[in-house]
Design a protein around this motif. Sequence first.
Motif, PDB file in Angstrom:
ATOM      1  N   MET A   1       0.848  -1.176   0.000  1.00 15.22           N
ATOM      2  CA  MET A   1       0.000   0.000   0.000  1.00 15.22           C
ATOM      3  C   MET A   1       0.891   1.235   0.000  1.00 15.22           C
ATOM      4  N   SER A   2       0.571   2.173  -0.850  1.00 15.33           N
ATOM      5  CA  SER A   2       1.397   3.366  -0.971  1.00 15.33           C
ATOM      6  C   SER A   2       0.788   4.588  -0.286  1.00 15.33           C
ATOM      7  N   ILE A   3      -0.368   4.417   0.348  1.00 14.76           N
ATOM      8  CA  ILE A   3      -0.962   5.483   1.148  1.00 14.76           C
ATOM      9  C   ILE A   3      -0.992   5.031   2.600  1.00 14.76           C
ATOM     10  N   HIS A   4      -0.454   5.871   3.459  1.00 15.92           N
ATOM     11  CA  HIS A   4      -0.400   5.571   4.892  1.00 15.92           C
ATOM     12  C   HIS A   4      -1.247   6.612   5.619  1.00 15.92           C
ATOM     13  N   TYR A   5      -2.267   6.135   6.301  1.00 21.87           N
ATOM     14  CA  TYR A   5      -3.192   7.018   7.008  1.00 21.87           C
ATOM     15  C   TYR A   5      -2.771   7.152   8.458  1.00 21.87           C
ATOM     16  N   GLN A   6      -2.705   8.399   8.922  1.00 21.24           N
ATOM     17  CA  GLN A   6      -2.377   8.679  10.309  1.00 21.24           C
ATOM     18  C   GLN A   6      -3.553   9.434  10.922  1.00 21.24           C
ATOM     19  N   LYS A   7      -3.413   9.939  12.125  1.00 23.31           N
ATOM     20  CA  LYS A   7      -4.552  10.583  12.792  1.00 23.31           C
ATOM     21  C   LYS A   7      -5.110  11.762  12.014  1.00 23.31           C
ATOM     22  N   LYS A   8      -4.267  12.678  11.591  1.00 25.15           N
ATOM     23  CA  LYS A   8      -4.719  13.885  10.895  1.00 25.15           C
ATOM     24  C   LYS A   8      -3.951  14.132   9.613  1.00 25.15           C
ATOM     25  N   SER A   9      -3.323  13.092   9.079  1.00 28.25           N
ATOM     26  CA  SER A   9      -2.560  13.278   7.852  1.00 28.25           C
ATOM     27  C   SER A   9      -2.505  11.991   7.035  1.00 28.25           C
ATOM     28  N   VAL A  10      -2.129  12.182   5.784  1.00 28.67           N
ATOM     29  CA  VAL A  10      -1.959  11.082   4.841  1.00 28.67           C
ATOM     30  C   VAL A  10      -0.567  11.212   4.242  1.00 28.67           C
ATOM     31  N   ARG A  11       0.180  10.113   4.207  1.00 32.95           N
ATOM     32  CA  ARG A  11       1.500  10.110   3.583  1.00 32.95           C
ATOM     33  C   ARG A  11       1.439   9.196   2.367  1.00 32.95           C
ATOM     34  N   MET A  12       1.799   9.744   1.203  1.00 38.63           N
ATOM     35  CA  MET A  12       1.797   8.963  -0.030  1.00 38.63           C
ATOM     36  C   MET A  12       3.236   8.672  -0.424  1.00 38.63           C
ATOM     37  N   GLU A  13       3.494   7.418  -0.785  1.00 38.45           N
ATOM     38  CA  GLU A  13       4.843   6.983  -1.142  1.00 38.45           C
ATOM     39  C   GLU A  13       4.826   6.249  -2.469  1.00 38.45           C
ATOM     40  N   GLY A  14       5.877   6.426  -3.248  1.00 43.01           N
ATOM     41  CA  GLY A  14       6.040   5.690  -4.492  1.00 43.01           C
ATOM     42  C   GLY A  14       4.910   5.950  -5.472  1.00 43.01           C
ATOM     43  N   VAL A  15       4.471   4.888  -6.124  1.00 39.71           N
ATOM     44  CA  VAL A  15       3.398   4.972  -7.112  1.00 39.71           C
ATOM     45  C   VAL A  15       2.061   4.803  -6.402  1.00 39.71           C
ATOM     46  N   VAL A  16       1.215   5.825  -6.495  1.00 39.05           N
ATOM     47  CA  VAL A  16      -0.118   5.773  -5.886  1.00 39.05           C
ATOM     48  C   VAL A  16      -1.101   5.500  -7.023  1.00 39.05           C
ATOM     49  N   GLY A  17      -1.609   4.276  -7.074  1.00 34.48           N
ATOM     50  CA  GLY A  17      -2.419   3.824  -8.191  1.00 34.48           C
ATOM     51  C   GLY A  17      -3.902   4.093  -8.044  1.00 34.48           C
ATOM     52  N   VAL A  18      -4.616   3.792  -9.113  1.00 32.91           N
ATOM     53  CA  VAL A  18      -6.055   4.034  -9.192  1.00 32.91           C
ATOM     54  C   VAL A  18      -6.824   3.291  -8.108  1.00 32.91           C
ATOM     55  N   GLU A  19      -6.356   2.124  -7.710  1.00 31.17           N
ATOM     56  CA  GLU A  19      -7.067   1.303  -6.731  1.00 31.17           C
ATOM     57  C   GLU A  19      -7.130   1.964  -5.352  1.00 31.17           C
ATOM     58  N   GLU A  20      -6.358   3.018  -5.139  1.00 31.71           N
ATOM     59  CA  GLU A  20      -6.331   3.674  -3.831  1.00 31.71           C
ATOM     60  C   GLU A  20      -7.234   4.903  -3.763  1.00 31.71           C
ATOM     61  N   ALA A  21      -7.796   5.320  -4.878  1.00 27.17           N
ATOM     62  CA  ALA A  21      -8.571   6.565  -4.930  1.00 27.17           C
ATOM     63  C   ALA A  21      -9.835   6.520  -4.065  1.00 27.17           C
ATOM     64  N   GLU A  22     -10.561   5.430  -4.104  1.00 27.39           N
ATOM     65  CA  GLU A  22     -11.805   5.343  -3.334  1.00 27.39           C
ATOM     66  C   GLU A  22     -11.537   5.404  -1.830  1.00 27.39           C
ATOM     67  N   GLY A  23     -10.505   4.708  -1.386  1.00 28.00           N
ATOM     68  CA  GLY A  23     -10.137   4.750   0.028  1.00 28.00           C
ATOM     69  C   GLY A  23      -9.687   6.141   0.453  1.00 28.00           C
ATOM     70  N   LEU A  24      -8.934   6.816  -0.418  1.00 25.10           N
ATOM     71  CA  LEU A  24      -8.488   8.180  -0.135  1.00 25.10           C
ATOM     72  C   LEU A  24      -9.682   9.115  -0.019  1.00 25.10           C
ATOM     73  N   LEU A  25     -10.612   9.007  -0.936  1.00 22.71           N
ATOM     74  CA  LEU A  25     -11.816   9.835  -0.899  1.00 22.71           C
ATOM     75  C   LEU A  25     -12.576   9.623   0.405  1.00 22.71           C
ATOM     76  N   ASP A  26     -12.800   8.384   0.768  1.00 25.58           N
ATOM     77  CA  ASP A  26     -13.538   8.068   1.988  1.00 25.58           C
ATOM     78  C   ASP A  26     -12.820   8.618   3.220  1.00 25.58           C
ATOM     79  N   TRP A  27     -11.520   8.402   3.300  1.00 26.68           N
ATOM     80  CA  TRP A  27     -10.766   8.845   4.466  1.00 26.68           C
ATOM     81  C   TRP A  27     -10.792  10.369   4.590  1.00 26.68           C
ATOM     82  N   LEU A  28     -10.559  11.062   3.490  1.00 26.69           N
ATOM     83  CA  LEU A  28     -10.550  12.525   3.542  1.00 26.69           C
ATOM     84  C   LEU A  28     -11.921  13.097   3.890  1.00 26.69           C
TER      85      LEU A  28
END
Length: 79
Positions: free
Chosen positions: A1-28
């Motif tokens: 996984m290239s997105i790491h969720y923390q309490k009040k922030s998100v850290r993106m590493e390497g290649v962030v692919g299409v499969e991560e967009a829905e989770g990012l939307l929900d988390w934000l």
Amino acid sequence: MSIHYQKKSVRMEGVVGVEEAEGLLDWLQNHPGSKINLGSCTHLHAANLQVLMALRPTISVWPSDASLKLWLQAALPAC
């Protein structure tokens, strides 16, 4: 996984692919006011860019890759 969720922030590493967009939307949506760290991101799929453009979170760290940084700063002004 290239997105790491923390309490009040998100850290993106390497290649962030299409499969991560829905989770990012929900988390934000559930963590308003969160910050995004793109320092280690080397590629961001357009679906994730659309999420960032729609929700406008604060970008705390831009990518270290100069061309990616320039491209994202143009797409996400004043974030």
